[in-house]
Structure formats: C-alpha cells, structure tokens
Write a protein that holds these residues in place. Structure first.
Motif, PDB file in Angstrom:
ATOM      1  N   HIS A 778      32.556-119.252  43.724  1.00 40.08           N
ATOM      2  CA  HIS A 778      32.335-120.561  44.345  1.00 40.08           C
ATOM      3  C   HIS A 778      31.024-121.177  43.865  1.00 40.08           C
ATOM      4  O   HIS A 778      30.958-122.380  43.569  1.00 40.08           O
ATOM      5  N   TYR A 779      29.980-120.371  43.806  1.00 39.27           N
ATOM      6  CA  TYR A 779      28.679-120.872  43.372  1.00 39.27           C
ATOM      7  C   TYR A 779      28.746-121.363  41.922  1.00 39.27           C
ATOM      8  O   TYR A 779      28.208-122.431  41.582  1.00 39.27           O
ATOM      9  N   ALA A 780      29.409-120.585  41.073  1.00 45.31           N
ATOM     10  CA  ALA A 780      29.532-120.980  39.667  1.00 45.31           C
ATOM     11  C   ALA A 780      30.240-122.310  39.539  1.00 45.31           C
ATOM     12  O   ALA A 780      29.845-123.178  38.744  1.00 45.31           O
ATOM     13  N   HIS A 781      31.301-122.505  40.320  1.00 39.68           N
ATOM     14  CA  HIS A 781      32.070-123.744  40.234  1.00 39.68           C
ATOM     15  C   HIS A 781      31.314-124.926  40.830  1.00 39.68           C
ATOM     16  O   HIS A 781      31.522-126.073  40.419  1.00 39.68           O
ATOM     17  N   ALA A 782      30.436-124.630  41.754  1.00 36.96           N
ATOM     18  CA  ALA A 782      29.675-125.714  42.383  1.00 36.96           C
ATOM     19  C   ALA A 782      28.437-126.091  41.576  1.00 36.96           C
ATOM     20  O   ALA A 782      28.100-127.276  41.442  1.00 36.96           O
ATOM     21  N   GLU A 783      27.751-125.080  41.018  1.00 36.23           N
ATOM     22  CA  GLU A 783      26.461-125.340  40.382  1.00 36.23           C
ATOM     23  C   GLU A 783      26.493-125.248  38.855  1.00 36.23           C
ATOM     24  O   GLU A 783      25.559-125.676  38.193  1.00 36.23           O
ATOM     25  N   GLY A 784      27.535-124.630  38.298  1.00 33.74           N
ATOM     26  CA  GLY A 784      27.640-124.505  36.847  1.00 33.74           C
ATOM     27  C   GLY A 784      26.840-123.371  36.257  1.00 33.74           C
ATOM     28  O   GLY A 784      26.812-123.191  35.032  1.00 33.74           O
ATOM     29  N   ILE A 785      26.179-122.583  37.084  1.00 35.40           N
ATOM     30  CA  ILE A 785      25.420-121.417  36.643  1.00 35.40           C
ATOM     31  C   ILE A 785      25.612-120.305  37.658  1.00 35.40           C
ATOM     32  O   ILE A 785      26.138-120.523  38.756  1.00 35.40           O
ATOM     33  N   ASP A 786      25.184-119.126  37.302  1.00 32.32           N
ATOM     34  CA  ASP A 786      25.207-118.019  38.258  1.00 32.32           C
ATOM     35  C   ASP A 786      23.992-118.104  39.180  1.00 32.32           C
ATOM     36  O   ASP A 786      23.000-118.780  38.875  1.00 32.32           O
ATOM     37  N   LYS A 787      24.067-117.392  40.279  1.00 29.72           N
ATOM     38  CA  LYS A 787      22.952-117.376  41.215  1.00 29.72           C
ATOM     39  C   LYS A 787      21.684-116.824  40.558  1.00 29.72           C
ATOM     40  O   LYS A 787      21.753-116.021  39.627  1.00 29.72           O
ATOM     41  N   GLU A 788      20.554-117.259  41.084  1.00 28.82           N
ATOM     42  CA  GLU A 788      19.274-116.805  40.569  1.00 28.82           C
ATOM     43  C   GLU A 788      19.166-115.277  40.590  1.00 28.82           C
ATOM     44  O   GLU A 788      18.695-114.662  39.636  1.00 28.82           O
ATOM     45  N   GLU A 789      19.636-114.641  41.666  1.00 31.98           N
ATOM     46  CA  GLU A 789      19.517-113.186  41.774  1.00 31.98           C
ATOM     47  C   GLU A 789      20.417-112.452  40.781  1.00 31.98           C
ATOM     48  O   GLU A 789      20.214-111.266  40.505  1.00 31.98           O
ATOM     49  N   ILE A 790      21.415-113.154  40.256  1.00 33.53           N
ATOM     50  CA  ILE A 790      22.265-112.585  39.209  1.00 33.53           C
ATOM     51  C   ILE A 790      21.616-112.817  37.845  1.00 33.53           C
ATOM     52  O   ILE A 790      21.515-111.902  37.021  1.00 33.53           O
ATOM     53  N   ARG A 791      21.190-114.048  37.609  1.00 29.58           N
ATOM     54  CA  ARG A 791      20.635-114.405  36.290  1.00 29.58           C
ATOM     55  C   ARG A 791      19.372-113.619  35.959  1.00 29.58           C
ATOM     56  O   ARG A 791      19.113-113.316  34.796  1.00 29.58           O
ATOM     57  N   ASN A 792      18.595-113.295  36.957  1.00 28.57           N
ATOM     58  CA  ASN A 792      17.337-112.587  36.712  1.00 28.57           C
ATOM     59  C   ASN A 792      17.306-111.207  37.365  1.00 28.57           C
ATOM     60  O   ASN A 792      16.239-110.687  37.690  1.00 28.57           O
ATOM     61  N   TRP A 793      18.488-110.634  37.548  1.00 29.41           N
ATOM     62  CA  TRP A 793      18.562-109.323  38.197  1.00 29.41           C
ATOM     63  C   TRP A 793      17.864-108.263  37.351  1.00 29.41           C
ATOM     64  O   TRP A 793      17.955-108.254  36.123  1.00 29.41           O
ATOM     65  N   LYS A 794      17.179-107.346  38.024  1.00 19.36           N
ATOM     66  CA  LYS A 794      16.521-106.226  37.362  1.00 19.36           C
ATOM     67  C   LYS A 794      16.813-104.941  38.122  1.00 19.36           C
ATOM     68  O   LYS A 794      17.085-104.960  39.330  1.00 19.36           O
ATOM     69  N   TRP A 795      16.738-103.868  37.409  1.00 28.03           N
ATOM     70  CA  TRP A 795      16.963-102.542  38.009  1.00 28.03           C
ATOM     71  C   TRP A 795      15.901-102.287  39.071  1.00 28.03           C
ATOM     72  O   TRP A 795      14.698-102.363  38.798  1.00 28.03           O
ATOM     73  N   PRO A 796      16.320-101.960  40.296  1.00 25.52           N
ATOM     74  CA  PRO A 796      15.362-101.836  41.401  1.00 25.52           C
ATOM     75  C   PRO A 796      14.592-100.521  41.410  1.00 25.52           C
ATOM     76  O   PRO A 796      13.679-100.347  42.226  1.00 25.52           O
ATOM     77  N   GLY A 797      15.011 -99.597  40.545  1.00 20.61           N
ATOM     78  CA  GLY A 797      14.433 -98.247  40.593  1.00 20.61           C
ATOM     79  C   GLY A 797      12.947 -98.207  40.464  1.00 20.61           C
ATOM     80  O   GLY A 797      12.282 -97.309  40.940  1.00 20.61           O
TER      81      GLY A 797
END
Length: 797
Positions: A778-797
């Motif tokens: 839904h977010y992709a179709h509304a905004e044309g991009i992935d969510k910020e937490e997806i686009r800049n996701w990093k390994w939490p370890g």
C-alpha cells in the motif's frame, strides 16, 4: 573522412609462369576440398574410382570453397612480397574444406598432426577424418590451425576480425563474409566496427564479401540487388569497395591479384600516414566484393539440373556416386579435371614449385600465432584489489554501490595494461556505475565529433572503452580480442545479456574443445561478463527488464569452462573480479547490482569467503555451532539482504530459534564434486545444509536452477527455493520482492511454517508479517517508494 591516394598496381600483375603456378596451387586446394567430401580410399586417383572408394555418408559444404581458396592463395603471394602478418577468418566456416586444404598444403597441418603427413598415406587420412565419426567437424572448428572462428553459426566473422585487429598494429585480418551470412543482424551491424579502429595503434581488417549467389536453397539478397545499390550500401558503411567478378579462372586470378594488392597497398598507406603524422581521422578502408559462381569448377549440370552457380552446389554437388554409375563418372571426371598427377609427386607430396608459393614459418596463415592467442598471452599487471576495499565496521551496517567500487579497481587495471586490456559495454558503462573507468581511458570513437561532446561525452580516438548498442558486435570484438591473447571485461544489463545467448554457447563449445582435446592450443584469457542493472532493481523499466535466466543458459554448458559468481557485497565483488581476470579458458559470469547495497564483510573476510565459494556467516546465525532448526541460505545481493533481514525478524520474535545462515558466492559449489570440479563433497554439503532440516534458499534468479544443481543432494527434498517467478512491473524494490516472495516477511513466514515447533506459537507473528506485506505494498502504491525503515534498513546486531 580521410582519404589516401596510392598508385594503382598493374591490371595484370602476374607473369604467365606466376599465373600458371598460382592456378595450379588453387587447383590443388579444390582437389583436396572435393577429396575431403567424397573419398575414403584412392586419394590420388591412382586407379579408376569405384563405389567402395566413396564415403558412405557424403557430408560437407563445397559451395564457397573455390572462392575462399582464391582469396587465400593470393594472400600468400602478397605475404611473401610484403612480409605481411595476416590472419584469415572464414565467415562461411562451413566451407572448412577450403581452409583445411590450404593448411595442409602449407605444411603446418602435418606439423601438428603428424599422421596427416604430406604424402599419399597422410592425404588419405586427411580425407577420411573430415566430417566423419572420430574425425573432425565440417566447420573451421578449434582443431583447425589458423582459425579463431568456427563459422557454424553465422554473423560474427567481422566482429571477430576486428577484435583480433585491436591493439595489433602490424596485423591484417582478412575476413571472408558469406553472402548468406551477410543477411544476419549481427553481421549487418558489425560493418560499423570500422568507426572504432584506430589506424595508429590497431591493425587492419580487410573484408571480402563473397557473393556466390545462394544459400542452402535460396538466392542471397546482396547478390540480387543492382551493382550501384550494393556499392552505395558498402560506401555508406564507410568502405571503399573493389569488385572482382567473373568465372574464368585465369582472368579471375589476374583480377584478384591486382585488386588484393591494391587493397594491401592502400591499407599500408593509411597506416603509414596516420602513424607518421598522428592523423587519426577515420579513413575509408578498402574492401573487396568477390562475385564468383556457387560451387565454382564443379559439374555444371547433373541429370539436366543446374549445379554449378546454383544452390545445388552449396553442399554436395553430386550426392550418390557410389550407387549411381553415371554420377560416379561425373565425379571422377570432375576430380580428374584438377590433374592431381601434375600437382602431387609419386609420393603424394605437393610438387616443389607449388610448395614455394606458400610463406614459411609463422608467416603461413595457418601457423600465425595470433590464431593460437595463448602463445602470445601476457599476464595482466593487476593492482592489489584490497587497496579498493570498502571499510566495514559492522556487518550490514553501511551501504555502498558495488559497481562504483569496482570501477576504480578496473580503472587502475586499464592504466597498467594500456595495450592488452579493454572494457566493453552496450552504451551502459555510465549507467552501470562504472564511470570511474573513464579517468583511465575514455570511449573509443572515430566517427564525427560535435563541440558538445566535450561536455561529458567521454569520447576519444584513443579510448579503450568499447561502447556500441549491439551486444553481438561487442561480444564478437571481445571474443576476437581474447582468442588472440588479450584481456577484457564486459558489463551489460541482465535482461539483455540474452541477446548473446547463442554466442555464449558457441564460445563455450570452442573453449571446451580447445581445453580438453587440443593440446597445441595454448590457454587464452577468459571472457568476463558482469551482469548488472538486475531484475530486482528495475524500478523504472519494468517487466521487460526483469529476466535473470542467463544463468540457466550458462549452467547447461561444460562445467570445465563456465563459472557463475554472485558476490553479496562490494568487497566480494572485488575479490571475484580479481580472480576472474587472472583466469584462463573460462567464461566467467559475475552477477552484481549497481545500486546502493548493504556491505557485510571486511576485505579479509571477503577473500576467505570467496575462496571457499560458500560458507556460514556466524554473525547472521543463531545456532552457535549446534544442530540448527532451519538453514537460511542465499545467493545474490538483493536475495542476501532480504535473507539477512528475515533472520533479524526471526531473532527478535523467537530468541531460542537456531538458524544457520549460509551464503553462496560460487554457484557451482552447490553441485556434487563428482559432477563439477568446484562442487562440494557430500560430507561438506551435508555439514552446511544438514541432512534433514528445512532449508530456505533465497535465490537471485529462477528457483528451478537451485533444484537442478542440488537434486542429487541428501537433503534435496527439504530445500525450498525462493526466486524470481515472472511477476513484476513498475515496482519498488520491496514490492517486487514481495510479488515473487523473496522478501524478508515471506521468508520469515516460510520458516514459521516449516519449523514444526513454530507452527502454533508463531501464529501471531505470522499475522504481523502478513500485515507488513500489505502495508508495504500500500505504501509503495501511495508514495512510489519503499518506507524509510526499509530503504535504509541495517543489521541490528
């Protein structure tokens, strides 16, 4: 366009004695060509032909042989006169009898195949082996000395010729183009290669368009258009065309002698002018149009049907001499018309006055070392790839563009090897984030320049980056370049590497035969192809640009000559590329994206990982060396990132879940060692993937390929592969991953479903994961991009 005036040679340059001897040598070529197709006994017709003297199956192509031999014998005259360095490429390579006959008469064939000696016994073995079980094929196969071009699949002769000529300033590559071949798309676009040939640093290519009028059963297009139209076409391609036309052998010898010498003189004048003045203006290179009869000198008619100068002469002009007595006489009269008793002495050796016509040593076309390029190969001077490493403080904690990192390494490779290394790409070097290469060398360009080209055009007559929007021509250049002993690197969009599927097939077969069966062919540098602009990041190009299937094509070929690497990050890409550039006799395929990606391994760790080709990532695993509940495996950069993210989700929700994380770089490590030299032993494979636990394999390409490679493994039934399923459009990266179920959420759901103890306790997590999938789309179709937490996701370890 530069023009160079030269004196015109005599119209009839051959003395009567020269004409007699050259014609006799040509007759000897034709006799041998016919003998290869027909005879298994009575090689020199010492007795009347009988049915038992013929092969049971008559195979081969006669049609282009006399015309090709005409070119070769006249090249020999000029090689001796001017001490030329000449290679010969047979576009109609199915007309191999012409090439083989000349190789044999020059003596080099007998030097590398001593049992095919220069006497009657050796000639008979030479005939018997042709297109015969246990012998050699009917094309200019790797067994053929002097050949770098088999010519079975038509269309690549000119591009192979130019590839050989690049950076070989004293080499003249004569390319005979069949008029059937001239109808192919790859051949048509390869005429433009002359816009990339620098007369100062490169050799020359002399095309000979052989118009004999017919293909297998049809007329050819270029033989049936008006002379002025054909000349205009070739002029438009940038050539100065000379025409040699006719059917009377003695007249044609004089015409070819004069015309070929004119072309050689012009080539030398063009090069001398450019090299003495520094003038790199594109010259109008000469070429020849040879119009001679199809099947020249064979029987004119058989049973009232036209044969010579018609399509019936394409292959075997008389098909049944062993069972048809009148036809036997036709063949005998035909072969005796060459007067073998005058061409060969009592022992069956070519008479001395004809042997003198061939050059000696490595000036013989068949013995030219450029056609056995491994003899001339020099190792690349490579910088230490570790100097270009991305600093990785924590795994999965930072981003980089892998191909941009690679470009800086390749630029230094270029600087250190300015006469033996080129980069190839179809108008995509910049698009594929390899722009840094231009700092070392720009794009080769000898066509027209405009003032605005100075503003970012990156064009240079001396450039070493070869860009043209024809994958066929580029691959042909690359193959010709490596087969003559030099090195290169090719980058292309993943979806359109399929354009060269069949070229890959042909080159892989050539390598396999050369590597495994022909000891005299020295190893040549590998073809190295970077597949980038990958399926998973075609955000704007959509469905047509989403096809990772080239890997399936590659795995069909001999495992002795192909390799597939899927480096997960930039440091691994550097390590893999260094390895590939050092390799020989391989077709290496590297799959790496150009966009920002998570970086996982320090350079030391990357080198170790790539050396093993497959391994456990402890930092992404939770099994602590114990028996895991599930194995999370992956191959490919996007597939790896989503698998890593899935592990992070599972760690957060199931702290006691034992996950083993396995990453694959060298795809053939998945195969058993009994089937592949790089395969893992069953013990090592089982140690990584267990014998009975579920394996979730997240793969870059089509899922079936992993099943194909692992189908003999103990735990194959528990290997569940996620990959591209032909679903996509204009998508965000995560949305496309979701459509094909390689995303982190679907992977986590898959683990919950396949680990028995999670089937009930994981119900709430599964619902949350499904919600994440819905929300992300839904977010992709509304905004044309992935969510910020997806686009800049990093390994939490």
């Amino acid at each position: 366009m530069a023009t160079t005036e030269v004196a015109t040679p005599l119209s009839s340059p051959l003395s009567p004695e020269e004409l007699r001897r050259i014609n006799a040598f040509w007759q000897a070529c034709n006799y041998l060509a016919a003998g290869m197709i027909y005879l298994r006994a009575n090689a020199l017709l010492r007795e009347p032909l009988k049915p038992e003297h013929f092969k049971h199956r008559l195979l081969g192509h006669w049609g282009s042989d006399p015309g090709q031999s005409l070119v070769w014998v006249h090249l020999n005259r000029l090689i001796k006169k001017y001490d030329l360095n000449v290679m010969y490429v047979s576009g109609p390579g199915h007309g191999a009898p012409a090439t083989l006959a000349n190789c044999y008469l020059e003596g080099y064939y007998s030097e590398i195949y001593p049992d095919k000696s220069r006497d009657e016994a050796g000639m008979l073995k030479f005939f018997q082996q042709f297109s015969f079980p246990g012998g050699i094929g009917s094309h200019c196969t790797p067994e053929t000395p002097g050949s770098i071009h088999e010519g079975g699949e038509l269309g690549y002769s000119i591009s192979h010729g130019y590839g050989a000529a690049f950076d070989n300033p004293d080499l003249i590559v004569t390319v005979v183009v069949g008029d059937g071949e001239a109808e192919t798309g790859p051949l048509a676009t390869s005429w433009h290669s002359n816009k990339f040939l620098n007369p100062i640093r490169d050799g020359a290519v002399l095309p000979v368009l052989h118009l004999n009028g017919y293909k297998i059963a049809n007329p050819t297009v270029l033989a049936r258009i008006p002379h002025d139209e054909l000349e205009a076409l070739l002029t438009g391609y940038g050539h100065k065309a000379y025409f040699v036309e006719g059917s009377d052998p003695l007249t044609m010898h004089q015409k070819m002698a004069a015309t070929l010498e004119q072309c050689i003189v012009e080539i030398r004048a063009i090069q001398q002018h450019a090299r003495s003045t520094g003038d790199t203006a594109r010259p109008r290179w000469p070429m020849i149009v040879l119009r001679s009869p199809k099947g020249w000198t064979c029987p004119k008619e058989v049973d009232g049907h036209k044969v010579e100068d018609f399509w019936r002469a394409h292959q075997v002009p008389v098909v049944d001499p062993a069972t048809n007595k009148p036809h036997l006489k036709i063949v005998e009269d035909w072969m005796r018309s060459y007067k073998p008793e005058e061409l060969f002495d009592a022992k069956g050796t070519l008479v001395p006055q004809l042997q003198e016509l061939a050059p000696s040593g490595t000036r013989r076309i068949s013995a030219n070392p450029h056609a056995n390029g491994g003899l001339l190969r020099k190792e690349l001077e490579l910088p230490d790839f570790r100097d270009y490493a991305v600093k990785v403080k924590t795994p999965g904690g930072s981003y980089a563009e892998p191909t941009d990192v690679l470009a800086h390494f390749l630029a230094e490779v270029m600087r250190r090897n300015m006469n033996s290394f080129r980069v190839f790409g179809p108008d995509e070097t910049a698009s594929n984030r390899l722009t840094a290469i231009y700092a070392a060398s720009k794009k080769t360009w000898l066509a027209e320049y405009k003032p605005e080209d100075a503003d970012g055009g990156e064009l240079d007559v001396s450039g070493r980056v070869m860009e043209m929007l024809s994958e066929h021509t580029l691959e042909g250049w690359f193959e010709g370049y490596v087969l003559t002993g030099r090195h290169g690197f090719f980058s292309t969009y993943e979806a359109f590497v399929h354009v060269i599927d069949s070229m890959f097939n042909q080159h892989a077969k050539w390598l396999e035969k050369s590597k495994k069966e022909i000891s005299w062919r020295a190893p040549v540098p590998s073809i190295n192809i970077l597949i980038t602009s990958l399926v998973w990041r075609q955000d704007h190009n959509g469905f047509t640009h989403q096809d990772p299937g080239f890997l399936d094509v590659v795995t069909n070929k001999s495992k002795d000559v192909v390799r597939i690497y899927l480096p997960p990050d930039a440091n691994c890409l550097l390590s893999v590329t260094d390895h590939c550039l050092r390799s020989r006799n391989y077709f290496n395929v590297i799959v790496a994206d150009k966009q920002d990606h998570l970086q996982y391994l320090t350079m030391d760790d990357a080198v170790n990982h790539c050396t093993k080709g497959i391994g456990i990532w402890d930092w992404a695993s939770t099994d602590d060396g114990a028996e895991p509940d599930v194995v999370m495996a992956c191959a490919g950069d996007i597939a790896t990132m989503e698998a890593v993210a899935a592990v992070a989700i599972l760690k957060e929700h199931f702290s006691d879940l034992k996950i083993r994380f396995v990453n694959v770089v060298d795809l053939f490590r998945l195969m058993p060692e009994s089937e592949h030299p790089h395969g893992l032993s069953d013990r090592d494979f089982d140690s990584l993937f267990t014998t009975d636990k579920p394996v979730i394999f997240n793969f870059h390409a089509y899922p079936a390929l992993i099943h194909k490679l692992t189908y003999r493994r103990t735990n194959h039934d528990n290997i569940h592969v996620r990959g591209y399923k032909e679903k996509g459009n204009i998508n965000t990266p995560l949305e496309l991953a979701i459509l094909n179920q390689i995303d982190r959420f679907d992977l986590a759901i898959d683990v919950i479903d396949r680990v028995p103890r999670l089937s009930s306790v994981g119900a709430h997590v599964k619902e949350w994961l499904k919600d994440q999938i819905i929300d992300s789309v839904h977010y992709a179709h509304a905004e044309g991009i992935d969510k910020e937490e997806i686009r800049n996701w990093k390994w939490p370890g």
